[in-house]
Scaffold this active site. Structure first.
Site, PDB file in Angstrom:
ATOM      1  N   HIS A 156       8.139 -34.196 -22.101  1.00 37.85           N
ATOM      2  CA  HIS A 156       7.750 -34.806 -20.823  1.00 37.85           C
ATOM      3  C   HIS A 156       6.425 -34.250 -20.309  1.00 37.85           C
ATOM      4  O   HIS A 156       6.165 -34.275 -19.112  1.00 37.85           O
ATOM      5  CB  HIS A 156       8.868 -34.596 -19.795  1.00 37.85           C
ATOM      6  CG  HIS A 156      10.161 -35.223 -20.212  1.00 37.85           C
ATOM      7  ND1 HIS A 156      10.348 -36.577 -20.250  1.00 37.85           N
ATOM      8  CD2 HIS A 156      11.306 -34.673 -20.660  1.00 37.85           C
ATOM      9  CE1 HIS A 156      11.569 -36.845 -20.687  1.00 37.85           C
ATOM     10  NE2 HIS A 156      12.174 -35.700 -20.947  1.00 37.85           N
ATOM     11  N   LYS A 181       3.288  -3.477  -6.770  1.00 36.78           N
ATOM     12  CA  LYS A 181       4.689  -3.298  -7.156  1.00 36.78           C
ATOM     13  C   LYS A 181       5.630  -3.825  -6.086  1.00 36.78           C
ATOM     14  O   LYS A 181       6.684  -4.374  -6.373  1.00 36.78           O
ATOM     15  CB  LYS A 181       4.938  -1.814  -7.407  1.00 36.78           C
ATOM     16  CG  LYS A 181       6.344  -1.475  -7.875  1.00 36.78           C
ATOM     17  CD  LYS A 181       6.572  -2.022  -9.257  1.00 36.78           C
ATOM     18  CE  LYS A 181       7.973  -1.779  -9.770  1.00 36.78           C
ATOM     19  NZ  LYS A 181       8.249  -2.650 -10.927  1.00 36.78           N
ATOM     20  N   LYS A 223       6.020 -12.029 -17.693  1.00 41.54           N
ATOM     21  CA  LYS A 223       5.613 -10.706 -18.194  1.00 41.54           C
ATOM     22  C   LYS A 223       4.262 -10.806 -18.879  1.00 41.54           C
ATOM     23  O   LYS A 223       3.384  -9.985 -18.665  1.00 41.54           O
ATOM     24  CB  LYS A 223       6.676 -10.226 -19.174  1.00 41.54           C
ATOM     25  CG  LYS A 223       7.219  -8.855 -19.140  1.00 41.54           C
ATOM     26  CD  LYS A 223       7.608  -8.203 -17.852  1.00 41.54           C
ATOM     27  CE  LYS A 223       7.870  -9.014 -16.665  1.00 41.54           C
ATOM     28  NZ  LYS A 223       8.270  -8.567 -15.456  1.00 41.54           N
ATOM     29  N   CYS A 262       0.859  -1.172   0.000  1.00 42.79           N
ATOM     30  CA  CYS A 262       0.000   0.000   0.000  1.00 42.79           C
ATOM     31  C   CYS A 262       0.896   1.223   0.000  1.00 42.79           C
ATOM     32  O   CYS A 262       2.106   1.122   0.119  1.00 42.79           O
ATOM     33  CB  CYS A 262      -0.861   0.003   1.251  1.00 42.79           C
ATOM     34  SG  CYS A 262      -1.643  -1.579   1.563  1.00 42.79           S
ATOM     35  N   GLU A 272       1.406 -11.377 -16.360  1.00 41.58           N
ATOM     36  CA  GLU A 272       1.178 -10.213 -15.495  1.00 41.58           C
ATOM     37  C   GLU A 272       0.316  -9.148 -16.181  1.00 41.58           C
ATOM     38  O   GLU A 272      -0.573  -8.583 -15.560  1.00 41.58           O
ATOM     39  CB  GLU A 272       2.518  -9.546 -15.128  1.00 41.58           C
ATOM     40  CG  GLU A 272       3.261 -10.209 -13.996  1.00 41.58           C
ATOM     41  CD  GLU A 272       4.579  -9.534 -13.710  1.00 41.58           C
ATOM     42  OE1 GLU A 272       4.852  -9.258 -12.534  1.00 41.58           O
ATOM     43  OE2 GLU A 272       5.365  -9.265 -14.655  1.00 41.58           O
ATOM     44  N   GLU A 303      10.995 -15.588 -17.617  1.00 44.04           N
ATOM     45  CA  GLU A 303      10.688 -14.175 -17.405  1.00 44.04           C
ATOM     46  C   GLU A 303       9.695 -13.677 -18.473  1.00 44.04           C
ATOM     47  O   GLU A 303       8.787 -12.902 -18.168  1.00 44.04           O
ATOM     48  CB  GLU A 303      11.993 -13.356 -17.421  1.00 44.04           C
ATOM     49  CG  GLU A 303      11.841 -11.846 -17.433  1.00 44.04           C
ATOM     50  CD  GLU A 303      11.036 -11.258 -16.266  1.00 44.04           C
ATOM     51  OE1 GLU A 303      10.772 -11.966 -15.281  1.00 44.04           O
ATOM     52  OE2 GLU A 303      10.651 -10.081 -16.369  1.00 44.04           O
ATOM     53  N   ASN A 361       0.565   0.574   6.498  1.00 46.34           N
ATOM     54  CA  ASN A 361       1.074  -0.453   5.570  1.00 46.34           C
ATOM     55  C   ASN A 361       1.588  -1.603   6.412  1.00 46.34           C
ATOM     56  O   ASN A 361       2.245  -1.356   7.434  1.00 46.34           O
ATOM     57  CB  ASN A 361       2.289   0.058   4.784  1.00 46.34           C
ATOM     58  CG  ASN A 361       1.893   0.961   3.655  1.00 46.34           C
ATOM     59  OD1 ASN A 361       0.718   1.150   3.385  1.00 46.34           O
ATOM     60  ND2 ASN A 361       2.895   1.521   2.998  1.00 46.34           N
ATOM     61  N   GLY A 362       1.388  -2.822   5.946  1.00 45.76           N
ATOM     62  CA  GLY A 362       1.937  -3.964   6.691  1.00 45.76           C
ATOM     63  C   GLY A 362       0.821  -4.826   7.248  1.00 45.76           C
ATOM     64  O   GLY A 362      -0.337  -4.722   6.818  1.00 45.76           O
ATOM     65  N   ARG A 382       1.792   1.174  -6.204  1.00 47.16           N
ATOM     66  CA  ARG A 382       2.094   0.216  -5.131  1.00 47.16           C
ATOM     67  C   ARG A 382       0.872  -0.618  -4.750  1.00 47.16           C
ATOM     68  O   ARG A 382       0.994  -1.717  -4.233  1.00 47.16           O
ATOM     69  CB  ARG A 382       2.583   0.964  -3.895  1.00 47.16           C
ATOM     70  CG  ARG A 382       3.920   1.621  -4.093  1.00 47.16           C
ATOM     71  CD  ARG A 382       4.342   2.293  -2.821  1.00 47.16           C
ATOM     72  NE  ARG A 382       4.587   1.332  -1.777  1.00 47.16           N
ATOM     73  CZ  ARG A 382       5.771   0.880  -1.439  1.00 47.16           C
ATOM     74  NH1 ARG A 382       6.833   1.307  -2.064  1.00 47.16           N
ATOM     75  NH2 ARG A 382       5.916   0.010  -0.463  1.00 47.16           N
ATOM     76  N   TRP A 440      -3.835  -2.021  -1.108  1.00 46.62           N
ATOM     77  CA  TRP A 440      -3.871  -3.315  -1.784  1.00 46.62           C
ATOM     78  C   TRP A 440      -4.293  -4.301  -0.700  1.00 46.62           C
ATOM     79  O   TRP A 440      -3.554  -4.544   0.250  1.00 46.62           O
ATOM     80  CB  TRP A 440      -2.488  -3.640  -2.345  1.00 46.62           C
ATOM     81  CG  TRP A 440      -2.452  -4.834  -3.245  1.00 46.62           C
ATOM     82  CD1 TRP A 440      -2.588  -4.837  -4.603  1.00 46.62           C
ATOM     83  CD2 TRP A 440      -2.237  -6.196  -2.877  1.00 46.62           C
ATOM     84  NE1 TRP A 440      -2.486  -6.116  -5.087  1.00 46.62           N
ATOM     85  CE2 TRP A 440      -2.264  -6.972  -4.055  1.00 46.62           C
ATOM     86  CE3 TRP A 440      -2.045  -6.851  -1.659  1.00 46.62           C
ATOM     87  CZ2 TRP A 440      -2.102  -8.343  -4.046  1.00 46.62           C
ATOM     88  CZ3 TRP A 440      -1.880  -8.230  -1.653  1.00 46.62           C
ATOM     89  CH2 TRP A 440      -1.904  -8.954  -2.852  1.00 46.62           C
TER      90      TRP A 440
HETATM   91  C1  G6P Z   1       6.209  -8.012  -7.098  1.00 44.88           C
HETATM   92  C2  G6P Z   1       6.344  -7.171  -8.348  1.00 44.88           C
HETATM   93  C3  G6P Z   1       7.345  -7.823  -9.293  1.00 44.88           C
HETATM   94  C4  G6P Z   1       8.678  -8.027  -8.597  1.00 44.88           C
HETATM   95  C5  G6P Z   1       8.524  -8.808  -7.296  1.00 44.88           C
HETATM   96  C6  G6P Z   1       9.794  -8.768  -6.464  1.00 44.88           C
HETATM   97  O1  G6P Z   1       5.624  -9.222  -7.420  1.00 44.88           O
HETATM   98  O2  G6P Z   1       5.095  -7.022  -8.985  1.00 44.88           O
HETATM   99  O3  G6P Z   1       7.526  -6.996 -10.427  1.00 44.88           O
HETATM  100  O4  G6P Z   1       9.553  -8.704  -9.441  1.00 44.88           O
HETATM  101  O5  G6P Z   1       7.483  -8.236  -6.492  1.00 44.88           O
HETATM  102  O6  G6P Z   1      10.007  -7.451  -6.073  1.00 44.88           O
HETATM  103  P1  G6P Z   1      11.409  -6.828  -5.706  1.00 44.88           P
HETATM  104  O7  G6P Z   1      11.088  -5.393  -5.392  1.00 44.88           O
HETATM  105  O8  G6P Z   1      11.916  -7.579  -4.513  1.00 44.88           O
HETATM  106  O9  G6P Z   1      12.307  -6.964  -6.874  1.00 44.88           O
END
Ligand code: G6P
Length: 608
Positions: A507, A603, A488, A2, A491, A484, A99-100, A27, A75
């Site tokens: 497999h 984020k 992407k 958040c 997401e 990766e 937050n938390g 965030r 969030w």
């Molecule tokens: C969240 C974000 C990702 C990120 C991951 C790890 O899931 O949406 O984009 O890769 O956290 O975050 P960090 O800040 O530790 O790289």
């Protein structure tokens, strides 16, 4: 997850808080709220489900001239997204943004219910608010009430607290969740993330865990939870407004993809000088003897940072003979009963520097005596402060929730670390110099991919945007790139995407191929080309809709080709990855999704 904001000064607090909240929306974005307080002790609380824009609509019908207040973009963790569960929470005269997670909130709730408190929301934050109100009955001072309440709390928090009796102060505290105070002339700002403060002030104070502060117009005083005074250490914020603007791009995601030639350059600056065969991370203060002694590298991260670790692990292994590398998902590692080989060094990888699981692993590894080196983007973040030493990747603010430029630079930084290890251990100078040269050429090669492929990838995406499923296939160094790439795509486009090592195709996953699937095949013209091409042929024989991303000029049987030109042999996956970043972006766009703030994601994941 958040975002917290706050302001006390001479400006209209509503305007400042909403500007700050818009900056933090990336965030978390399922509900938002602000509370402002007049000098006559009258509070205005506005909350809305949905994005900050919904709050703006409400605020425009309820404008105030108050010059202090707090705000939040949420969030959801406890309780579904709704106005009722949105922050600020109010109990009596106390208002809190948080937050938390308060882990013992059920216990505290039971205790407070016994003292006749009732609750309107499903949140742990309302329980904390009630606890502070309860303590205020004894202390008649907000700072003292917050201190007493936090002594009873188990969990993580960054909070800002207002009591309507005190329009001259906002109380802040942090444990495990970031909180920054910005100091201006006759005004003070509060934010959980530096990007909210850009353009307002460059003088900032990062609170440490266990610190509680009193913010007034004239500044900040700090103390510990044990009420011991703490010196206020003011730092200069390096971020500028440009860094948090789209600069002509339609979305931050596209801007950040196109930013990569510059951001990789920033990662390499002063660290890689190909003409001199030089590649060193100054922040990692290890002598050649210490580097030589390393036998195992453990890379820890979540999400994209984890895949960056996977990608770099292949490069580090290629360059060294007597080093093993393991790559760990932080949320798994922290609960596993694992053995740590002798002479291990850990690379702790995080864009935000705040990811709860990664941070927990770091603390455990430190406790077990492992040397922990950070590969972090956010300056001053918790992980950056807790590691033994480390490097910033210097990509600037990454606003799009889907991480792109951070990935490329994390891999680049860890590859430099691999070069340092390899050089100290006397690996092949030829191989080392190939890696150093490719690192130096990486910004230009990425620019070339962006310049030559952007339009083509946009049209490819339009062709595939209505599929339901995607398989990403890669072998060797292209396997992490495939992982990766699939992340992407899911997401931002919400298309189900899975990545497999090409050799695993037979497999299981080959059974999936049908007309609802398309396949992205990474095919590099190297010693494994023939093997990977056979996988493609096997898929084609089963009716695959294959998109091949390749650097070869050879003929390839595929429905669609994305052909790049490059001289790279080793870092080619990073170029293919730029293709998959663009592809994910255009797929999301074609499907009408919110590209920068995809549903359900955040984020920075500061809860477990
Ligand atoms: C969240 C974000 C990702 C990120 C991951 C790890 O899931 O949406 O984009 O890769 O956290 O975050 P960090 O800040 O530790 O790289």
């Amino acid at each position: 997850m958040c975002g917290i904001v706050g302001y006390i000064g001479e400006k209209t607090a509503q305007d400042v808080l909403i500007t700050e909240l818009k900056r933090l929306e990336y965030r978390g974005y399922d509900s938002a709220g602000i509370m402002t307080l007049s000098p006559q002790h009258s509070a205005t609380l506005l909350r809305a489900k949905g994005k900050v824009s919904a709050l703006v609509d409400i605020a425009s019908a309820h404008t105030t001239t108050d010059t202090m207040g707090i705000g939040h973009t949420r969030w959801a963790t406890h309780g579904a997204p709704s106005e009722r569960n949105a922050h600020p929470h109010q109990v009596g005269n106390i208002y809190v943004v948080h937050n938390g997670i308060i882990e013992n909130y059920q216990e505290l709730k039971t205790m407070l219910a016994y003292h006749d408190y009732t609750f309107k929301s499903d949140t742990d934050t309302e329980v904390l608010t009630a606890l502070i109100d309860y303590m205020y009955r004894e202390t008649h001072d907000t700072l003292a009430a917050v201190t007493a309440a936090l002594k009873m709390v188990v969990g993580a928090y960054g909070i800002a607290v207002v009591h309507t009796d005190n329009p001259d102060e906002i109380i802040v505290a942090r444990k495990g969740s970031p909180l920054i105070v910005g100091l201006g002339e006759g005004e003070t700002y509060i934010a959980s993330d530096a990007s909210a403060l850009v353009g307002y002030t460059k003088q900032v104070v990062y609170l440490h865990d266990g610190e509680i502060g009193r913010c007034t117009k004239s500044g900040l005083t700090l103390q510990t939870i044990q009420s011991k005074a703490v010196d206020v250490h003011v730092e200069t914020l390096e971020m500028d407004l440009q860094a948090i603007q789209k600069q002509g791009f339609d979305h931050f995601l596209l801007k950040e993809i196109f930013d990569q030639p510059r951001t990789v350059q920033a990662t390499l600056a002063g660290r890689v000088i190909p003409d001199q065969g030089y590649a060193r991370l100054g922040g990692i203060n290890l002598s050649d003897d210490q580097l030589r002694a390393i036998k195992h590298v453990m890379i820890v991260g979540c999400g994209t940072a984890y895949f960056a670790g996977m990608q770099a692990s292949y490069f580090i292994e290629q360059m060294t003979d007597d080093v093993t590398v393991s790559v760990e998902i932080a949320s798994e590692l922290r609960y596993r009963s694992y053995n740590i080989p002798d002479h291990t060094v850990a690379l702790i990888v995080s864009q935000s520097g705040e990811t709860a699981d990664t941070l927990a692993c770091l603390m455990e590894l430190k406790r077990r005596g492992v040397l922990c080196l950070g590969v972090v983007n956010a300056v001053g973040s918790t992980i950056a402060r807790e590691v033994d030493s480390g490097v910033y990747v210097h990509v600037g603010a990454e606003i799009s929730v889907a991480s792109t430029k951070a990935f490329t630079s994390q891999v680049a930084a860890m590859t430099i670390f691999g070069v340092m290890l390899a050089a100290a251990k006397g690996s092949s100078p030829q191989l080392i110099s190939e890696f150093v040269n490719e690192l130096g050429a990486l910004p230009g090669e990425i620019k070339n991919v962006l310049d030559t492929q952007n339009q083509h990838i946009q049209s490819v995406a339009q062709q595939y945007a209505s599929y339901d499923h995607a398989l990403y296939i890669g072998r060797d160094t292209l396997y992490p790139a495939a992982m990766e790439g699939a992340l992407k795509l899911k997401e931002v486009s919400y298309i189900h995407a899975e990545a497999y090592a090409a050799g695993e195709l037979k497999h299981g996953p080959i059974a999936l191929i049908d007309d609802r699937f398309f396949e992205i095949c990474y095919l590099q013209d190297n010693w494994l080309y023939e093997k990977s091409q056979s996988n493609l042929i096997e898929m084609n024989a089963r009716g695959a809709h294959a998109i091949v991303i390749t650097d070869t000029i050879k003929d390839i049987p595929a429905e669609t080709m994305v052909r790049i030109t490059t001289k790279f042999e080793h870092l080619t996956p990073l170029l293919f990855n730029v293709v998959s970043q663009l592809f994910a972006y255009y797929m999301a766009l074609a499907r009408g999704n919110d590209v920068d703030q995809p549903r359900n994601l955040a984020k920075s994941v500061t809860v477990e």
